[in-house]
Design an enzyme around this catalytic site. Structure first.
Site, PDB file in Angstrom:
ATOM      1  N   ASP A  69       0.830  -1.201   0.000  1.00  0.00           N
ATOM      2  CA  ASP A  69       0.000   0.000   0.000  1.00  0.00           C
ATOM      3  C   ASP A  69       0.866   1.254   0.000  1.00  0.00           C
ATOM      4  OD1 ASP A  69       0.776  -0.882   2.522  1.00  0.00           O
ATOM      5  OD2 ASP A  69      -1.253  -1.085   3.262  1.00  0.00           O
ATOM      6  N   GLU A 128      -5.728   3.365   3.581  1.00  0.00           N
ATOM      7  CA  GLU A 128      -6.251   3.994   4.797  1.00  0.00           C
ATOM      8  C   GLU A 128      -7.645   4.576   4.583  1.00  0.00           C
ATOM      9  OE1 GLU A 128      -4.923   3.663   7.593  1.00  0.00           O
ATOM     10  OE2 GLU A 128      -2.864   3.075   7.152  1.00  0.00           O
TER      11      GLU A 128
END
Length: 373
Positions: A69, A128
């Site tokens: 990520d 997130e």
């Protein structure tokens, strides 16, 4: 790449944290690093602010995927490191700078080693929030290079360097964001009977939703609702016309998440009548549970034992990860990588031990080799 080269990349990335789907500088930095590895076996696609890098194998029978990520968090860094964030109010407080660096280091070694199967490195934005895994998974670019098996890692501040941890089955929870807005009628503090006080309504709502867990679910079925932020009113001598609650729901059973949402909707209707107000509920980003395939966890354990990395059996956690959306349709697993930090994930002083970068690269490269056998 040696440790010094990995450190330089990690520190560069650490200084430019960007929020979900805003990872423009991060994307350009990674693309330059990939270009520096130029090789006729390397192919690159971009998707929004994400990147997919395919390394062609010698005699491919399947595609192996490694996902990392890219995004940072809206947290003001207070580490006082020489290379701390240059983006005010933003920080890589969840270790995504580590994840990307490890991916680049592992990519370089796999290019040089030339394994048999194809490998795709997936640099995914917006983990997130609002959740980049599902839309990336559904994209044309991803489907063209869809892995047959996929894995990922996440740094673990509480584990020592040289250690990894995971488990077969459920690892991370099902999660949902929670945003609740109240609309009543404002008025003077001296005449509360002429107003509809949303501070009172929201306060009682917070108390009531805890009973959804304690009285609405099986006590053997773990779940939690946390309200982390509450806002109402503007001045001390006026009745608040509006209020807002922000929180999260987490369950180990996907069905329990649906039950909680149904009960929240019923509670909402009751409060609208009781407090003569309007309430809206937004569940924001929802992440499916991270469920690890036993076959691959067993192979990972044997691989780590063989290369001298300490393996610990993990416990289930209420942590949320949108990688669960990928594991829902592609078999694979996720593991924790020990980074030995006194401060936890999402903390403004998180400072992982950079010695873990080499451990992460080693773990990823050897796992890819194992999956290719």
């Amino acid at each position: 790449m040696n440790l010094q080269e990995l450190q330089e990349i990690r520190r560069d990335l650490h200084q430019i944290p960007e929020l979900g789907f805003q990872e423009f500088k991060t994307q350009q930095y990674i693309l330059k690093e990939i270009e520096a590895m130029h090789n006729e076996r390397v192919f690159v696609k971009t998707w929004k602010t994400g990147i997919l890098v395919k390394i062609a194998g010698n005699a491919p029978k399947k595609m192996i995927g490694f996902r990392c990520d890219m995004d940072g968090l809206p947290i003001a860094e207070s580490t006082e490191l020489a290379f701390q964030s240059t983006h005010m109010g933003k920080m890589h407080a969840c270790g995504h700078d580590f994840h990307m660096t490890i991916a680049l280091g592992a990519m370089k070694r796999i290019i040089d080693q030339k394994i048999d199967d194809d490998v795709v490195f997936i640099f995914q934005p917006a983990e997130e929030g609002p959740g980049g895994a599902l839309p990336m998974l559904q994209s044309v670019e991803f489907q063209q290079w869809k892995p047959d098996v996929i894995f990922a890692l996440h740094i673990a501040p509480d584990l020592p360097v040289g250690t990894v941890s995971t488990k077969s089955g459920l690892l991370f929870a099902n999660t949902s964001e929670l945003f609740i807005d109240f609309k009543g009628l404002g008025g003077h503090a001296a005449y509360p009977h002429l107003a509809k006080d949303m501070t009172v309504a929201a306060s009682n709502f917070v108390i009531q939703i805890q009973q959804i867990i304690s009285r609405g679910l099986d006590p053997l079925d773990p779940a939690v609702i946390t309200v982390g932020k509450m806002e109402s009113g503007f001045v001390q001598n006026a009745v608040a016309e509006t209020a807002r609650l922000e929180g999260t729901i987490r369950t180990l059973n996907p069905k329990s998440l649906l039950i909680i949402k149904e009960k929240l909707e019923k509670l909402k209707r009751g409060f609208e009548i009781s407090y003569d107000c309007e309430i809206t509920i937004d569940y924001g980003a929802n992440y499916y549970q991270v469920y690890n395939e036993k076959k691959y966890v067993d192979e990972f354990y044997e691989t780590m034992k063989r290369i001298g990395i300490t393996y610990h059996e993990a416990a289930e956690a209420m942590t949320g990860e949108d990688f669960g959306d990928m594991l829902k349709v592609i078999p694979g697993f996720m593991f924790w990588l020990g980074v030995n930090s006194p401060y936890g994930l999402h903390h403004a002083k998180l400072s992982p031990d950079e010695a873990a970068l080499e451990v992460g690269v080693k773990a990823v490269v050897h796992t890819v080799q194992t999956l290719s056998n």
